[in-house]
Design an enzyme around this catalytic site. Structure first.
Site, PDB file in Angstrom:
ATOM      1  N   GLN A  47      -3.211  -6.074  -6.654  1.00 11.57           N
ATOM      2  CA  GLN A  47      -2.375  -7.231  -6.328  1.00 11.57           C
ATOM      3  C   GLN A  47      -2.356  -8.176  -7.522  1.00 11.57           C
ATOM      4  O   GLN A  47      -3.402  -8.492  -8.078  1.00 11.57           O
ATOM      5  CB  GLN A  47      -2.927  -7.976  -5.100  1.00 11.57           C
ATOM      6  CG  GLN A  47      -2.909  -7.169  -3.813  1.00 11.57           C
ATOM      7  CD  GLN A  47      -4.184  -6.384  -3.579  1.00 11.57           C
ATOM      8  OE1 GLN A  47      -4.976  -6.159  -4.486  1.00 11.57           O
ATOM      9  NE2 GLN A  47      -4.368  -5.939  -2.346  1.00 11.57           N
TER      10      GLN A  47
ATOM     11  N   ARG B  14       7.572  -4.360   5.862  1.00 14.87           N
ATOM     12  CA  ARG B  14       6.600  -3.795   6.789  1.00 14.87           C
ATOM     13  C   ARG B  14       5.812  -4.944   7.379  1.00 14.87           C
ATOM     14  O   ARG B  14       5.653  -6.011   6.775  1.00 14.87           O
ATOM     15  CB  ARG B  14       5.705  -2.776   6.111  1.00 14.87           C
ATOM     16  CG  ARG B  14       4.877  -3.295   4.953  1.00 14.87           C
ATOM     17  CD  ARG B  14       3.898  -2.214   4.516  1.00 14.87           C
ATOM     18  NE  ARG B  14       3.177  -2.608   3.316  1.00 14.87           N
ATOM     19  CZ  ARG B  14       2.149  -1.923   2.820  1.00 14.87           C
ATOM     20  NH1 ARG B  14       1.756  -0.806   3.423  1.00 14.87           N
ATOM     21  NH2 ARG B  14       1.531  -2.328   1.737  1.00 14.87           N
TER      22      ARG B  14
ATOM     23  N   ASP C 179       2.737  -7.527  -4.931  1.00 18.94           N
ATOM     24  CA  ASP C 179       2.490  -8.883  -4.438  1.00 18.94           C
ATOM     25  C   ASP C 179       2.966  -9.971  -5.413  1.00 18.94           C
ATOM     26  O   ASP C 179       2.253 -10.946  -5.672  1.00 18.94           O
ATOM     27  CB  ASP C 179       0.991  -9.100  -4.127  1.00 18.94           C
ATOM     28  CG  ASP C 179       0.534  -8.312  -2.899  1.00 18.94           C
ATOM     29  OD1 ASP C 179       1.306  -7.463  -2.420  1.00 18.94           O
ATOM     30  OD2 ASP C 179      -0.582  -8.544  -2.441  1.00 18.94           O
TER      31      ASP C 179
ATOM     32  N   TRP D  69       3.109  -7.245   8.357  1.00 21.89           N
ATOM     33  CA  TRP D  69       1.746  -7.627   8.028  1.00 21.89           C
ATOM     34  C   TRP D  69       1.129  -8.326   9.249  1.00 21.89           C
ATOM     35  O   TRP D  69       0.099  -7.922   9.763  1.00 21.89           O
ATOM     36  CB  TRP D  69       1.735  -8.517   6.778  1.00 21.89           C
ATOM     37  CG  TRP D  69       0.368  -8.944   6.330  1.00 21.89           C
ATOM     38  CD1 TRP D  69      -0.829  -8.418   6.744  1.00 21.89           C
ATOM     39  CD2 TRP D  69       0.051  -9.970   5.396  1.00 21.89           C
ATOM     40  NE1 TRP D  69      -1.858  -9.056   6.106  1.00 21.89           N
ATOM     41  CE2 TRP D  69      -1.353 -10.014   5.275  1.00 21.89           C
ATOM     42  CE3 TRP D  69       0.826 -10.860   4.644  1.00 21.89           C
ATOM     43  CZ2 TRP D  69      -2.007 -10.910   4.431  1.00 21.89           C
ATOM     44  CZ3 TRP D  69       0.173 -11.749   3.796  1.00 21.89           C
ATOM     45  CH2 TRP D  69      -1.228 -11.766   3.700  1.00 21.89           C
TER      46      TRP D  69
ATOM     47  N   ASP E  40       4.993  -4.805  -1.361  1.00 26.74           N
ATOM     48  CA  ASP E  40       4.859  -6.090  -0.642  1.00 26.74           C
ATOM     49  C   ASP E  40       5.197  -7.264  -1.543  1.00 26.74           C
ATOM     50  O   ASP E  40       4.494  -8.276  -1.548  1.00 26.74           O
ATOM     51  CB  ASP E  40       3.412  -6.268  -0.128  1.00 26.74           C
ATOM     52  CG  ASP E  40       2.979  -5.148   0.801  1.00 26.74           C
ATOM     53  OD1 ASP E  40       3.855  -4.486   1.377  1.00 26.74           O
ATOM     54  OD2 ASP E  40       1.765  -4.944   0.939  1.00 26.74           O
TER      55      ASP E  40
END
Ligand SMILES: *[C@@H]1O[C@H](CO)[C@@H](O)[C@H](O)[C@H]1NC(C)=O
Ligand SMILES: *[C@@H]1O[C@H](CO)[C@@H](O)[C@H](O)[C@H]1NC(C)=O
Ligand SMILES: *[C@@H]1O[C@H](CO)[C@@H](O)[C@H](O)[C@H]1NC(C)=O
Length: 452
Positions: A189, A294, A212, A296, A233
């Site tokens: 990340q 998606r 991220d 979380w 993400d």
């Protein structure tokens, strides 16, 4: 229930109960969907009523009006021609509990520093030139070892963290240039921008990274005419945010996930959150597949309207992540009048929705983020002359850019009474976004699994 909602309810019930209509019986999700839509619609109607009053100025946020009437500018130039050479040095010069707008006029160039805007310093603007921007760059990842000998985690990886309210950025590049993590690798990340303050607006900015990239952490946020690049993400968090006219680009040849929205019942205030994209474009620059989102949190909420989707967007569109029965969860994913080869709704997961105009309405305007009271036009004009002469410039310390510990960052977020009172001018739904709520806890995602 009004006649109009009754009609909507009936038409939806009929559509759902006829065999041959596109959607399988969505069961509980359908009920959740209706309830949520109606709740939002009520909020929306109340806002329109308020807007009428707003024409007389009554809904404009008082602390913001006061700040705008008292502006000053600090010139920041990494080459030494301004009041300060680093952004952190300029931020350090802003008094705690600041009440006037402070514009940092960022001269072009690279600012290699980890920037942290403490919540005690609201009303700060980063102003640059989109054609020749200031680039704030750093390269930490969640696995980077901090001063305490431990990995800094997702929050600690951030290049630029904004915890103060009423932040504005224009024409700035926020970047995390850490090498891209291998798919499935731990600690990859690498946040470029984390926005934790409420009532923040970003115009013509670039938010650039890999996994991220943009931690849309918490609060009411507006992103307009921005470019956002990443891999897994890459827009995530529990902000309540409106993305308008933004280009969103996957940089990977493997699988990218555009959003991991963390709406959940278990973090205070997070249930009001959700990402809404309007008139955006979604593209892949390396050919990899793209998921729209998606889940979380337990009630993840994302809407795409009038958005162009390239062929890389997977036909199923969405992923429930660890939620076993998304159709009976609080997940709320929808699309409205999107275009392009990736927008075909025929093969979408059965628990995502093709929205009606009435359903999408609460999401697709700045009313979704209660913008009437706080969104101002981008600061495109010439800045006022500097308030300081360069002779006052403090000596630069090479480690003025050093990172603060992510733990203290989180701890402090729940404390300051100042920004709480700034936000209290806002109406009821807004107040759940004041910095005084204790929502920061448990928000570090670094412990969570990543998609294999
Ligand atoms: C900001 O971005 C929009 C959309 O890309 C563009 O039309 C506009 O010219 C930009 N403004 C400036 C000053 O660069
Ligand atoms: C949609 O986005 C494009 C590209 O950013 C912009 O040029 C256009 O004006 C936008 N349309 C509307 C209706 O906002
Ligand atoms: C923010 O500023 C306050 C007041 O100076 C300070 O006590 C706190 O440690 C700062 N927070 C961080 C994360 O630096």
């Amino acid at each position: 229930m009004g006649a109009r909602n009754m009609a909507l309810l009936l038409s939806l019930l009929l559509a759902a109960s006829f065999p041959g209509v596109a959607r399988a019986n969505p069961g509980a999700a359908f009920d959740n969907w209706l309830t949520a839509t109606e709740t939002d619609y009520k909020v929306n109607q109340a806002l329109y009523a308020k807007k009428a009053v707003g024409d007389t100025g009554n809904t404009i946020d008082a602390s913001l009006s006061k700040a705008e009437a008292d502006k000053k500018t600090y010139v920041v130039d990494p080459k030494g021609g301004g009041d300060y050479k680093t952004i952190n040095a300029a931020l350090a010069a802003i008094p705690e509990g600041n009440t006037g707008r402070v514009i940092l006029d960022l001269k072009p160039g690279e600012y290699r520093e980890k920037v942290f805007l403490n919540l005690s310093k609201p009303f700060v603007t980063f102003k640059s030139d989109p054609m020749n921007p200031a680039k704030i760059v750093y390269s930490d990842t969640a696995a980077t070892v901090g001063k305490d000998g431990k990995p800094v985690g997702t929050v600690g990886s951030t290049t630029c963290a904004v915890e103060a309210d009423y932040f504005v950025a224009y024409g700035v590049v926020f970047k995390n240039d850490a090498p891209l993590a291998k798919p499935g690798a731990k600690g990859g990340q690498a946040v470029a921008l984390r926005v934790f303050g409420t009532k923040a607006a970003f115009y013509n900015c670039t938010i650039d990274g890999g996994q991220d990239t943009l931690y849309d952490h918490k609060g009411l946020h507006y992103f307009k005419d921005c470019l956002i690049r990443g891999s897994v993400d890459f827009i995530f968090g529990f902000g309540r945010s409106f993305y308008e006219n933004c280009d969103i680009v996957s940089i990977v040849k493997e699988v990218a996930v555009l959003t991991a929205q963390q709406r959940t019942k278990t973090i205070e205030g997070a249930i009001e959150s959700g990402f809404s994209f309007k008139n955006c474009s979604i593209k892949g620059e390396s050919g990899g597949q793209i998921y729209l989102g998606r889940a979380w949190g337990d009630s993840s909420r994302v809407i795409y309207a009038y958005t162009e989707m390239s062929k890389e967007v997977v036909p199923v569109g969405w992923d429930g992540w660890s939620i076993k029965a998304p159709e009976s969860s609080g997940i709320y994913y929808g699309e409205f009048k999107c275009s392009g080869p990736g927008s075909d709704s025929k093969k979408r997961v059965g628990w995502a929705q093709d929205l009606t105009e009435a359903q999408v309405k609460p999401f697709i305007g700045t009313h979704y983020i209660f913008g009437d009271s706080w969104i101002l036009p981008p600061p495109t004009g010439k800045s006022a002359p500097s308030t300081k002469s360069s002779a006052d410039s403090p000596a630069e310390s090479p480690d003025s850019s050093s990172a603060e510990s992510p733990k203290s960052a989180k701890g402090s977020s729940a404390e300051s009474p100042k920004s709480g009172s700034a936000a209290s001018a806002a109406s009821a739904p807004k107040s759940s976004y004041s910095s005084s709520t204790k929502a920061a806890a448990s928000s570090d995602k670094s412990a969570e699994k990543t998609k294999g």
